[in-house]
Design an enzyme around this catalytic site. Structure first.
Site, PDB file in Angstrom:
ATOM      1  N   ASN A 181       0.857  -1.185   0.000  1.00 46.21           N
ATOM      2  CA  ASN A 181       0.000   0.000   0.000  1.00 46.21           C
ATOM      3  C   ASN A 181       0.901   1.246   0.000  1.00 46.21           C
ATOM      4  OD1 ASN A 181      -1.442   2.272   1.010  1.00 46.21           O
ATOM      5  ND2 ASN A 181      -3.064   0.913   1.700  1.00 46.21           N
ATOM      6  N   ASP A 215      -0.048   4.499  -0.144  1.00 42.26           N
ATOM      7  CA  ASP A 215      -0.728   5.759   0.209  1.00 42.26           C
ATOM      8  C   ASP A 215       0.162   6.744   0.956  1.00 42.26           C
ATOM      9  OD1 ASP A 215      -2.968   4.689  -0.907  1.00 42.26           O
ATOM     10  OD2 ASP A 215      -3.927   4.161   0.995  1.00 42.26           O
ATOM     11  N   HIS A 216       1.021   6.212   1.848  1.00 40.26           N
ATOM     12  CA  HIS A 216       1.799   7.137   2.681  1.00 40.26           C
ATOM     13  C   HIS A 216       2.906   7.851   1.924  1.00 40.26           C
ATOM     14  CE1 HIS A 216      -0.638   6.378   6.004  1.00 40.26           C
ATOM     15  NE2 HIS A 216      -0.337   5.094   6.087  1.00 40.26           N
ATOM     16  N   ARG A 227       4.003  18.859   1.300  1.00 44.04           N
ATOM     17  CA  ARG A 227       4.627  20.018   0.671  1.00 44.04           C
ATOM     18  C   ARG A 227       3.826  20.516  -0.537  1.00 44.04           C
ATOM     19  NH1 ARG A 227      10.077  21.780   1.424  1.00 44.04           N
ATOM     20  NH2 ARG A 227      10.160  21.963   3.667  1.00 44.04           N
ATOM     21  N   HIS A 239      -5.656   3.649  -1.662  1.00 46.83           N
ATOM     22  CA  HIS A 239      -6.996   3.952  -1.146  1.00 46.83           C
ATOM     23  C   HIS A 239      -7.370   5.361  -1.579  1.00 46.83           C
ATOM     24  CE1 HIS A 239      -9.694   4.030   2.742  1.00 46.83           C
ATOM     25  NE2 HIS A 239     -10.354   4.394   1.662  1.00 46.83           N
ATOM     26  N   ARG A 260      -9.484   7.934  -0.839  1.00 44.21           N
ATOM     27  CA  ARG A 260     -10.422   8.296   0.222  1.00 44.21           C
ATOM     28  C   ARG A 260     -11.343   9.410  -0.247  1.00 44.21           C
ATOM     29  NH1 ARG A 260      -8.970   6.308   5.577  1.00 44.21           N
ATOM     30  NH2 ARG A 260     -10.667   7.632   6.262  1.00 44.21           N
ATOM     31  N   ARG A 303      -7.224  12.669   1.089  1.00 45.52           N
ATOM     32  CA  ARG A 303      -6.149  13.187   1.951  1.00 45.52           C
ATOM     33  C   ARG A 303      -4.764  12.735   1.499  1.00 45.52           C
ATOM     34  NH1 ARG A 303      -7.345   9.781   7.397  1.00 45.52           N
ATOM     35  NH2 ARG A 303      -9.356  10.807   7.144  1.00 45.52           N
ATOM     36  N   HIS A 304      -4.674  11.597   0.818  1.00 48.79           N
ATOM     37  CA  HIS A 304      -3.345  11.218   0.312  1.00 48.79           C
ATOM     38  C   HIS A 304      -3.397  11.000  -1.206  1.00 48.79           C
ATOM     39  CE1 HIS A 304      -5.171   7.399   1.412  1.00 48.79           C
ATOM     40  NE2 HIS A 304      -4.814   7.464   2.683  1.00 48.79           N
ATOM     41  N   GLU A 337      -8.637   0.447  -3.006  1.00 47.34           N
ATOM     42  CA  GLU A 337      -9.510   0.444  -1.823  1.00 47.34           C
ATOM     43  C   GLU A 337     -10.462   1.615  -1.942  1.00 47.34           C
ATOM     44  OE1 GLU A 337      -7.064   0.744   1.606  1.00 47.34           O
ATOM     45  OE2 GLU A 337      -6.173  -1.220   1.322  1.00 47.34           O
ATOM     46  N   THR A 349      -6.991   6.176  10.166  1.00 45.29           N
ATOM     47  CA  THR A 349      -6.882   5.116   9.171  1.00 45.29           C
ATOM     48  C   THR A 349      -8.164   4.283   9.270  1.00 45.29           C
ATOM     49  OG1 THR A 349      -5.533   3.252   8.400  1.00 45.29           O
ATOM     50  CG2 THR A 349      -5.623   3.603  10.784  1.00 45.29           C
ATOM     51  N   THR A 350      -8.293   3.250   8.415  1.00 38.28           N
ATOM     52  CA  THR A 350      -9.535   2.481   8.394  1.00 38.28           C
ATOM     53  C   THR A 350      -9.711   1.730   9.715  1.00 38.28           C
ATOM     54  OG1 THR A 350      -9.002   2.146   6.073  1.00 38.28           O
ATOM     55  CG2 THR A 350     -10.887   0.948   6.941  1.00 38.28           C
ATOM     56  N   GLU A 403     -10.988  -9.484   2.702  1.00 34.55           N
ATOM     57  CA  GLU A 403      -9.705  -9.144   3.314  1.00 34.55           C
ATOM     58  C   GLU A 403      -9.991  -9.024   4.795  1.00 34.55           C
ATOM     59  OE1 GLU A 403      -7.188  -6.169   1.531  1.00 34.55           O
ATOM     60  OE2 GLU A 403      -6.373  -5.597   3.481  1.00 34.55           O
ATOM     61  N   HIS A 455      -3.677  -4.762   7.551  1.00 32.88           N
ATOM     62  CA  HIS A 455      -3.839  -3.647   8.468  1.00 32.88           C
ATOM     63  C   HIS A 455      -3.023  -3.873   9.734  1.00 32.88           C
ATOM     64  CE1 HIS A 455      -5.350  -0.085  10.381  1.00 32.88           C
ATOM     65  NE2 HIS A 455      -5.938   0.237   9.246  1.00 32.88           N
ATOM     66  N   GLY A 456      -2.034  -3.012   9.909  1.00 37.23           N
ATOM     67  CA  GLY A 456      -1.211  -3.063  11.119  1.00 37.23           C
ATOM     68  C   GLY A 456      -0.146  -4.154  11.093  1.00 37.23           C
TER      69      GLY A 456
HETATM   70  N1  PXP Z   1      -5.813  -3.213   3.943  1.00 37.52           N
HETATM   71  C1  PXP Z   1      -6.778  -2.262   4.037  1.00 37.52           C
HETATM   72  C2  PXP Z   1      -8.146  -2.593   3.561  1.00 37.52           C
HETATM   73  C3  PXP Z   1      -6.491  -0.980   4.549  1.00 37.52           C
HETATM   74  O1  PXP Z   1      -7.458  -0.053   4.641  1.00 37.52           O
HETATM   75  C4  PXP Z   1      -5.157  -0.692   4.920  1.00 37.52           C
HETATM   76  C5  PXP Z   1      -4.817   0.677   5.418  1.00 37.52           C
HETATM   77  O2  PXP Z   1      -5.008   1.616   4.421  1.00 37.52           O
HETATM   78  C6  PXP Z   1      -4.191  -1.698   4.768  1.00 37.52           C
HETATM   79  C7  PXP Z   1      -4.548  -2.947   4.305  1.00 37.52           C
HETATM   80  C8  PXP Z   1      -2.749  -1.463   5.121  1.00 37.52           C
HETATM   81  O3  PXP Z   1      -2.622  -1.216   6.478  1.00 37.52           O
HETATM   82  P1  PXP Z   1      -1.234  -0.743   7.070  1.00 37.52           P
HETATM   83  O4  PXP Z   1      -0.921   0.589   6.445  1.00 37.52           O
HETATM   84  O5  PXP Z   1      -1.471  -0.662   8.537  1.00 37.52           O
HETATM   85  O6  PXP Z   1      -0.219  -1.771   6.681  1.00 37.52           O
END
Ligand code: PXP
Length: 236
Positions: free
Chosen positions: A6, A8-9, A17, A42, A44, A48-49, A69, A99-100, A150, A190-191
């Site tokens: 993922n 997004d970050h 910036r 994702h 959103r 935001r990202h 996503e 976050t989600t 998922e 996630h996490g």
């Molecule tokens: N899967 C889904 C559906 C998510 O919403 C996210 C967070 O955007 C992730 C996976 C990835 O989670 P993490 O950034 O904590 O690894």
């Protein structure tokens, strides 16, 4: 088991910036080069990202699979139908959340979920539902026509290393087994991080793990030495 990254970050950092770097499309290319089986992003509702233009650019440049996503929002459904990613993952979304938080309540809105994903399925897009690992949500997901779930691994990740770890892990294992027995394929995410990910191997038949935050966080430190040395060389 495959890794979906993922990105997004990377966009979060770019947007801090308001310029062009770091570019999430370039990040996606690097992830693919070094073994990502898919790229997750994702879009959103508050953008935001990741921005709309990123999704279009990613869909044109990604060589593996684009997993989008998205929440149950009509404007994002329109973009998905235009971009036609390989897959979408339906997630719940609250504007205020960082976050989600928690999975999609499929059981509580079964007909709405079915109706929402139908055009996406009809367009040949694989559909996954991001749900908490409970029997109720898994059984509901199996009635929607989605091919994948998922499993939200947030509770397991938070409990990792505490007395609650096994309980949360068992929920994932049992939910995966039930989903597979109902004909669903199972991803998780996630996490997940470099410490807690190994237990995912104890769950048979998991297809893909979608991981973002821990990979991008680690990349900052693994890349920082080269970045500082290079700038120092230029300055000298
Ligand atoms: N899967 C889904 C559906 C998510 O919403 C996210 C967070 O955007 C992730 C996976 C990835 O989670 P993490 O950034 O904590 O690894």
């Amino acid at each position: 088991m495959l890794l979906g990254v993922n990105i997004d970050h990377v966009a979060t950092l770019r947007n801090a910036r308001g310029g062009f770097e770091p570019d999430p499309v370039t990040a996606a290319g690097i992830c693919e080069k070094f073994g990502a089986a898919s790229i997750t992003t994702h879009l959103r509702e508050d953008r935001r990202h990741i921005k709309d233009a990123d999704v279009y650019a990613l869909s044109e440049t990604i060589k593996t699979r684009l997993n989008l996503e998205m929440a149950m929002a009509e404007d994002i459904q329109r973009i998905a139908l235009e971009v036609k990613p390989y897959s979408i993952c339906l997630v719940p979304e609250k504007r205020q959340e960082i976050t989600t938080e928690g999975g999609l309540d499929v059981a509580g809105q079964l007909s709405q979920v079915k109706e929402f994903i139908k055009p996406l399925l009809d367009a040949g897009i694989i559909v996954s539902l991001f749900i908490d690992p409970t029997k109720k949500q898994v059984r509901a997901a199996a009635k929607t026509g989605a091919q994948f779930i998922e499993m939200h691994t947030g509770a397991y990740s938070e409990a990792f290393g505490t007395p609650k770890e096994n309980k949360e892990f068992l929920k994932l294992k049992e939910a995966a087994e039930l989903a597979q027995s109902l004909g669903l394929q199972v991803n998780a995410g996630h996490g997940l991080n470099y410490f807690n990910v190994h237990r995912m191997h104890e769950i048979k038949g998991l297809v893909e793990l979608n991981i973002g935050h821990s990979i991008i966080s680690r990349a900052v430190f693994t890349g920082l030495s080269e970045a500082v040395s290079h700038m120092n060389d230029l300055i000298k």
